[in-house]
Scaffold this motif. Structure first.
Motif, PDB file in Angstrom:
ATOM      1  N   LEU A  25      53.441   0.069  12.006  1.00  0.00           N
ATOM      2  CA  LEU A  25      52.670   1.130  12.653  1.00  0.00           C
ATOM      3  C   LEU A  25      52.671   0.951  14.173  1.00  0.00           C
ATOM      4  N   ALA A  26      52.424  -0.274  14.616  1.00  0.00           N
ATOM      5  CA  ALA A  26      52.395  -0.542  16.055  1.00  0.00           C
ATOM      6  C   ALA A  26      53.748  -0.247  16.693  1.00  0.00           C
ATOM      7  N   ALA A  27      54.836  -0.666  16.043  1.00  0.00           N
ATOM      8  CA  ALA A  27      56.174  -0.440  16.590  1.00  0.00           C
ATOM      9  C   ALA A  27      56.510   1.042  16.678  1.00  0.00           C
ATOM     10  N   SER A  28      55.907   1.844  15.792  1.00  0.00           N
ATOM     11  CA  SER A  28      56.179   3.284  15.786  1.00  0.00           C
ATOM     12  C   SER A  28      55.386   4.029  16.853  1.00  0.00           C
ATOM     13  N   GLY A  29      54.448   3.327  17.496  1.00  0.00           N
ATOM     14  CA  GLY A  29      53.591   3.986  18.468  1.00  0.00           C
ATOM     15  C   GLY A  29      52.400   4.683  17.853  1.00  0.00           C
ATOM     16  N   TYR A  30      52.017   4.278  16.645  1.00  0.00           N
ATOM     17  CA  TYR A  30      50.883   4.913  15.956  1.00  0.00           C
ATOM     18  C   TYR A  30      49.649   4.928  16.842  1.00  0.00           C
ATOM     19  N   ALA A  31      49.023   6.110  16.986  1.00  0.00           N
ATOM     20  CA  ALA A  31      47.892   6.263  17.898  1.00  0.00           C
ATOM     21  C   ALA A  31      46.599   6.648  17.185  1.00  0.00           C
ATOM     22  N   GLY A  32      46.619   6.710  15.841  1.00  0.00           N
ATOM     23  CA  GLY A  32      45.433   7.108  15.103  1.00  0.00           C
ATOM     24  C   GLY A  32      44.509   5.936  14.811  1.00  0.00           C
ATOM     25  N   LYS A  33      43.667   6.119  13.818  1.00  0.00           N
ATOM     26  CA  LYS A  33      42.675   5.108  13.451  1.00  0.00           C
ATOM     27  C   LYS A  33      43.079   4.421  12.147  1.00  0.00           C
ATOM     28  N   LEU A  34      42.477   3.260  11.909  1.00  0.00           N
ATOM     29  CA  LEU A  34      42.639   2.604  10.620  1.00  0.00           C
ATOM     30  C   LEU A  34      41.336   1.911  10.245  1.00  0.00           C
ATOM     31  N   THR A  35      41.127   1.823   8.941  1.00  0.00           N
ATOM     32  CA  THR A  35      39.929   1.173   8.429  1.00  0.00           C
ATOM     33  C   THR A  35      40.238   0.554   7.082  1.00  0.00           C
ATOM     34  N   PHE A  36      39.248  -0.102   6.499  1.00  0.00           N
ATOM     35  CA  PHE A  36      39.402  -0.756   5.198  1.00  0.00           C
ATOM     36  C   PHE A  36      38.656   0.047   4.129  1.00  0.00           C
ATOM     37  N   GLU A  37      39.181  -0.004   2.901  1.00  0.00           N
ATOM     38  CA  GLU A  37      38.568   0.700   1.772  1.00  0.00           C
ATOM     39  C   GLU A  37      38.496  -0.241   0.569  1.00  0.00           C
ATOM     40  N   PRO A  38      37.698  -1.308   0.667  1.00  0.00           N
ATOM     41  CA  PRO A  38      37.697  -2.346  -0.372  1.00  0.00           C
ATOM     42  C   PRO A  38      36.785  -1.998  -1.550  1.00  0.00           C
ATOM     43  N   PHE A  39      37.339  -1.229  -2.500  1.00  0.00           N
ATOM     44  CA  PHE A  39      36.567  -0.904  -3.701  1.00  0.00           C
ATOM     45  C   PHE A  39      36.721  -1.968  -4.774  1.00  0.00           C
ATOM     46  N   GLY A  40      37.968  -2.394  -5.029  1.00  0.00           N
ATOM     47  CA  GLY A  40      38.204  -3.376  -6.073  1.00  0.00           C
ATOM     48  C   GLY A  40      37.635  -2.940  -7.408  1.00  0.00           C
ATOM     49  N   THR A  41      37.007  -3.862  -8.112  1.00  0.00           N
ATOM     50  CA  THR A  41      36.390  -3.562  -9.409  1.00  0.00           C
ATOM     51  C   THR A  41      34.908  -3.281  -9.288  1.00  0.00           C
ATOM     52  N   GLY A  42      34.417  -3.183  -8.067  1.00  0.00           N
ATOM     53  CA  GLY A  42      32.987  -3.010  -7.840  1.00  0.00           C
ATOM     54  C   GLY A  42      32.301  -4.282  -7.414  1.00  0.00           C
ATOM     55  N   THR A  43      32.991  -5.415  -7.535  1.00  0.00           N
ATOM     56  CA  THR A  43      32.350  -6.681  -7.175  1.00  0.00           C
ATOM     57  C   THR A  43      32.158  -6.822  -5.666  1.00  0.00           C
ATOM     58  N   TYR A  44      33.010  -6.181  -4.867  1.00  0.00           N
ATOM     59  CA  TYR A  44      32.840  -6.271  -3.410  1.00  0.00           C
ATOM     60  C   TYR A  44      31.505  -5.674  -2.974  1.00  0.00           C
ATOM     61  N   ALA A  45      31.003  -4.712  -3.751  1.00  0.00           N
ATOM     62  CA  ALA A  45      29.732  -4.083  -3.401  1.00  0.00           C
ATOM     63  C   ALA A  45      28.556  -5.036  -3.566  1.00  0.00           C
ATOM     64  N   LEU A  46      28.756  -6.148  -4.259  1.00  0.00           N
ATOM     65  CA  LEU A  46      27.682  -7.131  -4.396  1.00  0.00           C
ATOM     66  C   LEU A  46      27.474  -7.909  -3.101  1.00  0.00           C
ATOM     67  N   ASP A  47      28.526  -8.016  -2.300  1.00  0.00           N
ATOM     68  CA  ASP A  47      28.427  -8.683  -0.994  1.00  0.00           C
ATOM     69  C   ASP A  47      29.419  -8.012  -0.034  1.00  0.00           C
ATOM     70  N   PRO A  48      29.113  -6.793   0.395  1.00  0.00           N
ATOM     71  CA  PRO A  48      30.058  -6.056   1.230  1.00  0.00           C
ATOM     72  C   PRO A  48      30.298  -6.698   2.584  1.00  0.00           C
ATOM     73  N   ILE A  49      29.316  -7.401   3.105  1.00  0.00           N
ATOM     74  CA  ILE A  49      29.501  -8.043   4.414  1.00  0.00           C
ATOM     75  C   ILE A  49      30.585  -9.112   4.320  1.00  0.00           C
ATOM     76  N   GLN A  50      30.574  -9.888   3.237  1.00  0.00           N
ATOM     77  CA  GLN A  50      31.633 -10.882   3.059  1.00  0.00           C
ATOM     78  C   GLN A  50      32.990 -10.213   2.896  1.00  0.00           C
ATOM     79  N   ALA A  51      33.045  -9.140   2.109  1.00  0.00           N
ATOM     80  CA  ALA A  51      34.313  -8.444   1.893  1.00  0.00           C
ATOM     81  C   ALA A  51      34.885  -7.940   3.209  1.00  0.00           C
ATOM     82  N   TRP A  52      34.044  -7.303   4.009  1.00  0.00           N
ATOM     83  CA  TRP A  52      34.504  -6.783   5.296  1.00  0.00           C
ATOM     84  C   TRP A  52      34.847  -7.915   6.269  1.00  0.00           C
TER      85      TRP A  52
END
Length: 284
Positions: free
Chosen positions: A239-266
């Protein structure tokens, strides 16, 4: 080596569904992030309970935490919103709820409304559902444009939809829509499961590639970086080499276990991406 700017990384309330929104916003602010992809799900801001009072409350919480909204992403896969439904009443209700979502975008100052294609019956020809999706997306995009809001469109995995699942079909759908107010999402799991590549997205969409959801997988799964086998670092380098200028973020759904400790997941995702970000506000 080219790097993405730190300001291109934004937060999101994905996997914070068991936190009240004010606590989720405080956590995102604590990560040092100032923009978010706002997932529109209960108990934060779902389309079945998005009263004026609730929208105003979300706006206040965002302001209190110095957060702005890059895009509003109403949940549209796991509960009864389906803009391509073969049930006419359900489809119309879904379109109207997304028009309301465009109004919410304007109220929150969001640049984008995030869309997917919906899905058709497994017992009907795909083209019938495709046509319904194109019609619905066009109506929603037109309403969003009247609010000064652009739209994002994302392919999904096959188990999530039987309409739009890869980059080539995304290009065809954009051409049929003819909407110059609609840009493109690259989800790394959807990309990998479809056999697509970062270079392919860049070639097909150029500057219309505006948003990336960076998630690990095997290749599916929507996992925290390191819990899967996808080469996320290489994707960012491409993405960087292509000159990508947009945004990116994380979407950690997994099996639902990340929601038990989202701060750790992020925190794990943020630590993993750190070497790929420039310390300056502009791309290196």
């Amino acid at each position: 080596m080219p790097q993405l700017a730190r300001s291109q990384l934004i937060g999101a309330n994905f996997c914070f569904q068991h936190y009240p929104f004010d606590k989720a916003a405080e956590a995102i602010r604590g990560f040092g992030l100032r923009e978010i992809e706002l997932w529109g799900a209960a108990p934060h801001l779902d389309l079945f309970h998005a009263t004026d009072a609730r929208v105003a409350s979300v706006r206040r919480i965002l302001a209190d935490n110095s957060l702005s909204v890059w895009c509003f992403t109403p949940e549209q896969v796991v509960y009864p919103i389906n803009i391509a439904s073969g049930d006419g009443a359900l489809r119309e209700d879904s379109v109207q709820r997304f028009c309301r979502a465009a109004d919410i975008c304007a109220e929150l100052g969001a640049r984008y409304l995030f869309l997917t294609s919906g899905r058709g019956y497994e017992t009907e020809p795909r083209q019938q559902a495709w046509a319904r999706a194109v019609d619905s997306l066009g109506r929603i995009a037109e309403h969003a444009h009247s609010n000064g809001v652009r739209c994002l469109l994302e392919p999904l995995q096959r188990f999530e939809t039987n309409i739009l699942t890869n980059a080539a079909d995304l290009r065809r759908m954009l051409e049929e829509l003819g909407a110059d107010t609609m840009d493109v999402v690259l989800d790394t799991v959807a990309m990998a499961t479809a056999g697509d590549t970062v270079a392919g997205y860049v070639d097909l969409f150029g500057p219309r590639l505006a948003h990336v959801q960076l998630v690990d997988g095997t290749p599916g799964g929507h996992l925290v970086w390191g819990d899967g086998s996808l080469p996320l670092g290489r994707y960012i380098e491409d993405l960087a080499a292509s000159g990508y200028a947009g945004k990116l973020t994380f979407e950690p759904f997994g099996t639902g276990t990340y929601a038990l400790d989202p701060i750790q997941a992020w925190s794990r995702c943020l630590a993993a991406i750190e070497p790929y970000l420039s310390r300056s506000e502009t791309r290196a």
